[in-house]
Design a protein around this motif. Structure first.
Motif, PDB file in Angstrom:
ATOM      1  N   PRO A   1      68.443  54.959 -28.571  1.00  0.00           N
ATOM      2  CA  PRO A   1      68.486  53.816 -29.485  1.00  0.00           C
ATOM      3  C   PRO A   1      68.604  52.512 -28.706  1.00  0.00           C
ATOM      4  CG  PRO A   1      70.637  54.834 -29.364  1.00  0.00           C
ATOM      5  CD  PRO A   1      69.717  55.718 -28.545  1.00  0.00           C
ATOM      6  N   SER A   2      68.311  51.409 -29.348  1.00  0.00           N
ATOM      7  CA  SER A   2      68.445  50.113 -28.690  1.00  0.00           C
ATOM      8  C   SER A   2      69.901  49.854 -28.324  1.00  0.00           C
ATOM      9  CB  SER A   2      67.940  48.994 -29.601  1.00  0.00           C
ATOM     10  OG  SER A   2      68.211  47.734 -29.015  1.00  0.00           O
ATOM     11  N   PRO A   3      70.169  49.484 -27.078  1.00  0.00           N
ATOM     12  CA  PRO A   3      71.546  49.234 -26.656  1.00  0.00           C
ATOM     13  C   PRO A   3      72.057  47.843 -27.006  1.00  0.00           C
ATOM     14  CG  PRO A   3      70.084  48.981 -24.796  1.00  0.00           C
ATOM     15  CD  PRO A   3      69.221  49.413 -25.950  1.00  0.00           C
ATOM     16  N   ALA A   4      71.166  46.961 -27.464  1.00  0.00           N
ATOM     17  CA  ALA A   4      71.561  45.592 -27.828  1.00  0.00           C
ATOM     18  C   ALA A   4      70.531  45.056 -28.809  1.00  0.00           C
ATOM     19  CB  ALA A   4      71.638  44.703 -26.587  1.00  0.00           C
ATOM     20  N   GLY A   5      70.870  45.100 -30.084  1.00  0.00           N
ATOM     21  CA  GLY A   5      69.915  44.705 -31.109  1.00  0.00           C
ATOM     22  C   GLY A   5      70.031  43.247 -31.506  1.00  0.00           C
ATOM     23  N   ALA A   6      69.197  42.848 -32.446  1.00  0.00           N
ATOM     24  CA  ALA A   6      69.203  41.471 -32.932  1.00  0.00           C
ATOM     25  C   ALA A   6      70.541  41.109 -33.573  1.00  0.00           C
ATOM     26  CB  ALA A   6      68.062  41.270 -33.926  1.00  0.00           C
ATOM     27  N   GLU A   7      71.204  42.086 -34.169  1.00  0.00           N
ATOM     28  CA  GLU A   7      72.504  41.821 -34.789  1.00  0.00           C
ATOM     29  C   GLU A   7      73.549  41.453 -33.737  1.00  0.00           C
ATOM     30  OE1 GLU A   7      70.673  44.497 -35.267  1.00  0.00           O
ATOM     31  OE2 GLU A   7      70.059  44.372 -37.381  1.00  0.00           O
ATOM     32  N   ASP A   8      73.451  42.047 -32.535  1.00  0.00           N
ATOM     33  CA  ASP A   8      74.367  41.678 -31.455  1.00  0.00           C
ATOM     34  C   ASP A   8      74.140  40.234 -31.035  1.00  0.00           C
ATOM     35  OD1 ASP A   8      75.830  44.185 -30.888  1.00  0.00           O
ATOM     36  OD2 ASP A   8      73.855  44.957 -30.377  1.00  0.00           O
ATOM     37  N   ALA A   9      72.872  39.843 -30.963  1.00  0.00           N
ATOM     38  CA  ALA A   9      72.559  38.459 -30.624  1.00  0.00           C
ATOM     39  C   ALA A   9      73.106  37.507 -31.675  1.00  0.00           C
ATOM     40  CB  ALA A   9      71.052  38.291 -30.481  1.00  0.00           C
ATOM     41  N   LEU A  10      73.039  37.912 -32.933  1.00  0.00           N
ATOM     42  CA  LEU A  10      73.558  37.080 -34.012  1.00  0.00           C
ATOM     43  C   LEU A  10      75.068  36.895 -33.884  1.00  0.00           C
ATOM     44  CD1 LEU A  10      73.169  35.585 -36.720  1.00  0.00           C
ATOM     45  CD2 LEU A  10      73.455  37.804 -37.868  1.00  0.00           C
ATOM     46  N   GLU A  11      75.796  37.966 -33.576  1.00  0.00           N
ATOM     47  CA  GLU A  11      77.248  37.861 -33.442  1.00  0.00           C
ATOM     48  C   GLU A  11      77.629  36.912 -32.304  1.00  0.00           C
ATOM     49  OE1 GLU A  11      79.639  38.916 -35.410  1.00  0.00           O
ATOM     50  OE2 GLU A  11      78.084  39.713 -36.755  1.00  0.00           O
ATOM     51  N   ALA A  12      76.936  37.011 -31.176  1.00  0.00           N
ATOM     52  CA  ALA A  12      77.213  36.100 -30.064  1.00  0.00           C
ATOM     53  C   ALA A  12      76.886  34.669 -30.453  1.00  0.00           C
ATOM     54  CB  ALA A  12      76.418  36.524 -28.835  1.00  0.00           C
ATOM     55  N   PHE A  13      75.812  34.496 -31.236  1.00  0.00           N
ATOM     56  CA  PHE A  13      75.409  33.170 -31.693  1.00  0.00           C
ATOM     57  C   PHE A  13      76.449  32.579 -32.641  1.00  0.00           C
ATOM     58  CE2 PHE A  13      70.838  31.441 -31.558  1.00  0.00           C
ATOM     59  CZ  PHE A  13      71.291  30.172 -31.244  1.00  0.00           C
ATOM     60  N   TYR A  14      77.023  33.410 -33.501  1.00  0.00           N
ATOM     61  CA  TYR A  14      78.073  32.929 -34.402  1.00  0.00           C
ATOM     62  C   TYR A  14      79.255  32.369 -33.598  1.00  0.00           C
ATOM     63  CZ  TYR A  14      76.174  34.831 -38.800  1.00  0.00           C
ATOM     64  OH  TYR A  14      75.424  35.084 -39.924  1.00  0.00           O
ATOM     65  N   ILE A  15      79.628  33.072 -32.533  1.00  0.00           N
ATOM     66  CA  ILE A  15      80.740  32.601 -31.698  1.00  0.00           C
ATOM     67  C   ILE A  15      80.377  31.278 -31.042  1.00  0.00           C
ATOM     68  CG2 ILE A  15      82.230  33.151 -29.738  1.00  0.00           C
ATOM     69  CD1 ILE A  15      81.594  36.152 -30.350  1.00  0.00           C
ATOM     70  N   ALA A  16      79.154  31.174 -30.528  1.00  0.00           N
ATOM     71  CA  ALA A  16      78.700  29.921 -29.925  1.00  0.00           C
ATOM     72  C   ALA A  16      78.713  28.785 -30.938  1.00  0.00           C
ATOM     73  CB  ALA A  16      77.292  30.102 -29.351  1.00  0.00           C
ATOM     74  N   GLU A  17      78.296  29.096 -32.167  1.00  0.00           N
ATOM     75  CA  GLU A  17      78.282  28.080 -33.222  1.00  0.00           C
ATOM     76  C   GLU A  17      79.706  27.625 -33.547  1.00  0.00           C
ATOM     77  OE1 GLU A  17      75.496  26.075 -35.954  1.00  0.00           O
ATOM     78  OE2 GLU A  17      75.292  27.249 -34.131  1.00  0.00           O
ATOM     79  N   ALA A  18      80.628  28.568 -33.596  1.00  0.00           N
ATOM     80  CA  ALA A  18      82.027  28.213 -33.845  1.00  0.00           C
ATOM     81  C   ALA A  18      82.573  27.339 -32.725  1.00  0.00           C
ATOM     82  CB  ALA A  18      82.864  29.486 -33.993  1.00  0.00           C
ATOM     83  N   CYS A  19      82.188  27.630 -31.487  1.00  0.00           N
ATOM     84  CA  CYS A  19      82.626  26.818 -30.348  1.00  0.00           C
ATOM     85  C   CYS A  19      82.095  25.389 -30.454  1.00  0.00           C
ATOM     86  CB  CYS A  19      82.164  27.450 -29.038  1.00  0.00           C
ATOM     87  SG  CYS A  19      83.040  28.951 -28.579  1.00  0.00           S
ATOM     88  N   GLU A  20      80.835  25.254 -30.799  1.00  0.00           N
ATOM     89  CA  GLU A  20      80.237  23.919 -30.906  1.00  0.00           C
ATOM     90  C   GLU A  20      80.901  23.115 -32.018  1.00  0.00           C
ATOM     91  OE1 GLU A  20      78.014  20.641 -30.025  1.00  0.00           O
ATOM     92  OE2 GLU A  20      78.343  22.468 -28.852  1.00  0.00           O
ATOM     93  N   LEU A  21      81.151  23.752 -33.151  1.00  0.00           N
ATOM     94  CA  LEU A  21      81.830  23.069 -34.248  1.00  0.00           C
ATOM     95  C   LEU A  21      83.250  22.681 -33.843  1.00  0.00           C
ATOM     96  CD1 LEU A  21      81.768  22.135 -37.202  1.00  0.00           C
ATOM     97  CD2 LEU A  21      82.511  24.447 -37.865  1.00  0.00           C
ATOM     98  N   SER A  22      83.937  23.568 -33.135  1.00  0.00           N
ATOM     99  CA  SER A  22      85.283  23.289 -32.664  1.00  0.00           C
ATOM    100  C   SER A  22      85.294  22.100 -31.717  1.00  0.00           C
ATOM    101  CB  SER A  22      85.856  24.523 -31.965  1.00  0.00           C
ATOM    102  OG  SER A  22      87.104  24.238 -31.364  1.00  0.00           O
ATOM    103  N   ARG A  23      84.344  22.080 -30.794  1.00  0.00           N
ATOM    104  CA  ARG A  23      84.285  20.961 -29.849  1.00  0.00           C
ATOM    105  C   ARG A  23      84.055  19.631 -30.557  1.00  0.00           C
ATOM    106  NH1 ARG A  23      80.662  17.718 -27.197  1.00  0.00           N
ATOM    107  NH2 ARG A  23      78.823  18.637 -28.172  1.00  0.00           N
ATOM    108  N   ARG A  24      83.166  19.647 -31.514  1.00  0.00           N
ATOM    109  CA  ARG A  24      82.819  18.399 -32.207  1.00  0.00           C
ATOM    110  C   ARG A  24      83.941  17.914 -33.122  1.00  0.00           C
ATOM    111  NH1 ARG A  24      77.614  16.780 -31.643  1.00  0.00           N
ATOM    112  NH2 ARG A  24      76.152  18.292 -30.732  1.00  0.00           N
ATOM    113  N   GLU A  25      84.656  18.848 -33.734  1.00  0.00           N
ATOM    114  CA  GLU A  25      85.685  18.465 -34.705  1.00  0.00           C
ATOM    115  C   GLU A  25      87.093  18.499 -34.134  1.00  0.00           C
ATOM    116  OE1 GLU A  25      85.243  20.539 -38.400  1.00  0.00           O
ATOM    117  OE2 GLU A  25      83.233  19.706 -38.757  1.00  0.00           O
ATOM    118  N   GLY A  26      87.242  18.993 -32.919  1.00  0.00           N
ATOM    119  CA  GLY A  26      88.543  18.986 -32.267  1.00  0.00           C
ATOM    120  C   GLY A  26      89.580  19.863 -32.927  1.00  0.00           C
TER     121      GLY A  26
END
Length: 333
Positions: free
Chosen positions: A298-323
């Protein structure tokens, strides 16, 4: 197996050279939006070239490897799946969460496998760290530390289209924190700084960042990122537990110099970049994709894994901007 490769830049060329050397690969066909570059790459490596990306799909392929520009990823993934071609795509799936979700929705329910390129999962050190965590050798984790420290910044023209430091660079750390610990990130608090070139500021980005992540079991994880680590490319990971701790990336080529008296300096030289540091991992990742494409795994890293990492990155960017700390559920869609 006859493999196609879309995108003949630096990493695409390296992947094509690796793929052609695998047993079971009968031929490799490369293509690029720059047909001249594709032809030059094909001549250099002794592989075939298609006249364009569209023509690649008519080349009788068994699977496709996507190393093209990010904005081309969604269409190529969906087109490959629709054509019944197993597809490997370098991260990210798309430039943003909306695009990533559109790809996931499109391919949902298809039996055609998709593998996303998170090469650190195939690095021997990270695999050993994961085994140490999973086996209970470390006890319960209290602290995880991850770093991605680039020796020099990318070209100025790259930055406005990169997605920013968290989405472009930190996403690898966010994925590997999830993968090694087996836990999910529930909140992020991120700060950033600009000490280098003005083009980061002009793009709304930062050149250095520090992140505190809280995992769903209470473990704390820190992530350090920079574009300006003049000592060399430094990617490390520490998993510290109630019984023991391990570190990934501390080897003879780590760009660190101890100032303690009597300590022998590391011999070096430091890794100049990610290709040199992770060359064996990239090869292992592509070998795994051949098994995926052949239906052996089976695929060892699917699109859903990329989405989860992206969600964390998005949370980081929002955190940085809003302090403020941001819970990952705030950015989920």
């Amino acid at each position: 197996m006859r493999l196609g490769l879309a995108g003949t830049g630096r990493i695409g060329t390296a992947h094509a050279e690796t793929l052609k050397g695998f047993d079971g690969v009968s031929s490799v066909v490369v293509a690029d939006v720059d047909a001249v570059r594709a032809q030059a790459t094909a001549a250099k490596l002794g592989v075939e070239a298609a006249s364009g990306i569209s023509e690649l799909f008519g080349a009788g392929l068994d699977a496709l490897v996507v190393t093209a520009a990010t904005d081309a990823h969604p269409d190529l993934i969906m087109k490959a799946v629709d054509a019944g071609l197993p597809v490997f795509c370098e991260k990210p799936v798309a430039a943003d969460i909306t695009g990533t979700l559109a790809v996931i929705d499109h391919i949902a329910g298809s039996p055609v496998p998709v593998q996303i390129g998170f090469q650190r999962r195939f690095d021997a050190g990270y695999q050993a760290a994961r085994a140490a965590v999973t086996s209970g050798e470390l006890g319960w984790l209290h602290t995880v530390r991850a770093t991605t420290l680039d020796p020099e910044p990318p070209p100025a023209a790259y930055v406005p289209h990169s997605g920013g430091l968290f989405r472009d660079c930190g996403v690898h750390d966010f994925d590997i924190v999830r993968w090694v610990t087996g836990r999910e990130v529930v909140s992020a608090y991120a700060v950033g700084a600009n000490r280098g070139e003005q083009f980061f500021v002009e793009a709304g980005d930062v050149d250095t960042a520090a992140v505190l992540l809280t995992l769903d079991d209470g473990t704390l994880a820190t992530v350090s990122l920079t574009r300006y680590n003049g000592a060399g490319y430094d990617v490390r990971f520490e998993a510290l537990g109630s019984r023991s701790g391990v570190v990934v990336g501390l080897d003879d080529r780590s760009p660190l110099h101890s100032v303690e008296p009597g300590v022998t300096p590391l011999p070096g030289p430091a890794y100049p970049g990610f290709m040199e540091r992770f060359r064996p991992a990239y090869a292992a990742e592509l070998a795994a994709f051949l098994d995926v494409a052949a239906g052996r795994a089976p695929s060892p890293a699917g699109a859903e894994d990329a989405l989860e990492a992206f969600y964390i990155a998005e949370a980081c960017e929002l955190s940085r901007r809003e302090g403020r700390p941001v819970e990952v559920r705030e950015v989920r869609r």
